[in-house]
Design an enzyme around this catalytic site. Sequence first.
Site, short mmCIF file in Angstrom:
data_model
loop_
_atom_site.label_atom_id
_atom_site.label_comp_id
_atom_site.label_asym_id
_atom_site.label_seq_id
_atom_site.Cartn_x
_atom_site.Cartn_y
_atom_site.Cartn_z
CB ILE A 66 -1.48 0.43 1.09
CG1 ILE A 66 -1.95 1.18 1.34
CG2 ILE A 66 -0.35 0.14 2.73
CD1 ILE A 66 -3.49 0.86 1.63
CG LEU A 76 -2.44 -1.67 16.46
CD1 LEU A 76 -3.44 -0.75 17.50
CD2 LEU A 76 -0.70 -1.65 17.34
CE1 TYR A 148 -0.28 -12.10 17.86
CE2 TYR A 148 0.90 -13.47 19.31
CZ TYR A 148 0.31 -11.65 19.45
OH TYR A 148 -0.03 -10.99 19.46
#
Length: 334
Positions: A66, A76, A148
């Site tokens: 982007i 986040l 994670y």
Amino acid sequence: MPSQSNTVLVTGGAGFIGFNLIKELVGRGYFAICLDDLSCGPREHADELDRLAKCRFIRHDVVEPIDLEVDFIINLACPASPPAYQRDPIKTTLTSVLGIRNLLELARTRGARLVQASTSEVYGDPLEHPQKESYFGNVNTMGPRACYDEGKRCAETLIYDYSRIHGVDARVARIFNTYGPGMRIDDGRVVSNFIVQALRGEDVTIYGDGLHTRSMCFVDDLVDGLIRLMESAEAGVAPVNLGNPREISVVDFAELVIAMTGSSSRIAYLPEAVDDPHLRRPDITRAQEVLRWRPRVALEDGLRETIAYFRGQLAEAAVSGLHQGVKPVDDMRS
Ligand code: NAD
Ligand code: UDP
């Protein structure tokens, strides 16, 4: 007071921390862009933020590049609740790794300062207690939490290399368990599960013997720490633990929630979650020295506010007929 040109891109901005962070940033005079793919952040958060005069919402997946004109980036974007990040573990790793690569490129080309939401999970099931930033960690690369933990560790590595090689101005917050208003009823983490179960009079589900510990930070404290890190001229790229050093066992926490909600719920012991870290407590010396930050909100005060928030959420859900049960997630446990 920041000028209008001080634009902060908050990726994952519709999630629990992002929603609180953006409201605070806007309150302090920043212009915020909330970017989120809404994979686990509620649409209502995005809509509420988009209605603010100094915020706009963009639906976007950070895995895709982007380009935006921004001064700061706070990343986040990543599912944070174990049931959520284990649902699609490949996507979780890619979100952390490709997401930070895209945002580092944005920071590099736009000259923006980047703050990464890293995590205490980079320490895994720690063999050092409390955890200092110098601790290398103890992570099982093969386990269900690795998507994670290793995603966040690899994201940190990319940040340190972009800082060394391209001179990108980046900051790394290692966030410890944070709770407060803005969490989803069905988030799946311990604070929302226990409060919602207690308010509904259901069994409070402990995974394992309840002797695991966590250190819970109220979201307002965490948001203040993140903004200090973003604004600090001195912090540099070295990681900073942000968390509340008060440590509590899961069973003591369950009893506290039951007492504070006035609930008749009982505790149900379920099998332990795989690779569940046994102990967790931040050493916040560095945050105190570099950011002059420490948490201010006592657990009981933060919980009172969070319980009131969930009472409101449950009342709203009952009215709109959106009753969703909080169920233990089977595939997390052995
Ligand atoms: P959350 O799950 O409530 O919010 C995460 C947000 O990221 C959601 O709105 C989700 O839709 C969005 N998201 C997920 N994948 C995305 C993608 N590919 N592209 C764009 N958006 C995406 O979690 P949270 O508690 O608000 O945590 C925010 C961040 O802080 C996470 O990166 C998490 O790892 C980190 N963190 C949180 C805690 C905590 O206790 N809350 C502790 C340590 C680290
Ligand atoms: N936990 C629990 N019951 C629940 C949810 C979580 O006993 O309904 C435990 C979990 O096994 C862990 C601790 O509470 O020991 C914190 O879990 P959480 O999912 O909130 O975050 P984690 O720190 O593991 O990422």
